[in-house]
Design an enzyme around this catalytic site. Sequence first.
Site, PDB file in Angstrom:
ATOM      1  N   ALA A  45       4.473   9.769  -5.083  1.00 39.15           N
ATOM      2  CA  ALA A  45       3.453   9.111  -4.271  1.00 39.15           C
ATOM      3  C   ALA A  45       4.011   7.853  -3.615  1.00 39.15           C
ATOM      4  CB  ALA A  45       2.238   8.774  -5.129  1.00 39.15           C
ATOM      5  N   GLU A  46       4.780   7.061  -4.356  1.00 39.35           N
ATOM      6  CA  GLU A  46       5.418   5.877  -3.773  1.00 39.35           C
ATOM      7  C   GLU A  46       6.799   5.654  -4.353  1.00 39.35           C
ATOM      8  OE1 GLU A  46       1.569   4.836  -1.989  1.00 39.35           O
ATOM      9  OE2 GLU A  46       2.016   5.413  -4.047  1.00 39.35           O
TER      10      GLU A  46
END
Length: 272
Positions: A45-46
């Site tokens: 996601a990040e």
Amino acid sequence: MEVLLHQIDAFADAPFSGNPAAVMPLPAWLPDSVLQQLAEENNLAETAFYTSQLPPEAGAPPVAGIAYHLRWFTPAVEVAMCGHATLAGAAQILTDIEPGQDAVNFYTRSGWLRVDRTDDDLYILDLPAVVSEPAEPDPALVAALGIHPVRAFTGTDVVLVVDTERQVRDVVPALSAFPPVPRGVIVTAPGDEVDFVSRFFAPGVGVPEDPVTGSAHAQLAPLWSAELGRQRFVARQLSRRGGTLGVELAGDRVLLSGRCRRYLDGVVSLDF
């Protein structure tokens, strides 16, 4: 050149829970195009990138202490706020680089952020509270989620409130049918065993469903404070992995607490 890669689960109650973030320390900033390619390759996601070189506009942190410049990328875009990757970055720094320290400051696109570590390795992230405004729910978004919200709000993210935890848990989103939204969509309800629960969907920025979203709780904290009449909560995000957060509204700031579990350490070789 070689770049270290650490994958750390933030807001993790147990192994293989919480939200995985890639943390990549850099001696100096690489081109933005390379940072985006690395985040896409990591496929989390990040990815959090940081350096010890602060830009001139940063000034001094509000609270004295060690400081780094931090940026976050999804597989698709750079984002202005990410809670779980900040927590993961702090855990890596305070374990590997500054083990004698108990707090770290980060200069980011959202200003100065700070993470404190307690004696029992609980990490506490200080974020700006996010303001929401009441709104009418978008019928296309409601249809794509298959829910019946009782209230809706806009802000950094769209917030849709439903009646029960089960309704949040049972959402099966038609992501391809999502209309454009500012960043993502939070579906939330009172919890059965915690104060409130949520799920977070942001297909437009390359995150179909985020496991545990710290920045979303910076928006949820003021809403649930108004709803429940207090400032401290236990919250749970009901993704498949799941994660638990301590949440405290402190004026115009939100304090999020959770634990971090390291999954891997590695080295990325770049040839350019």
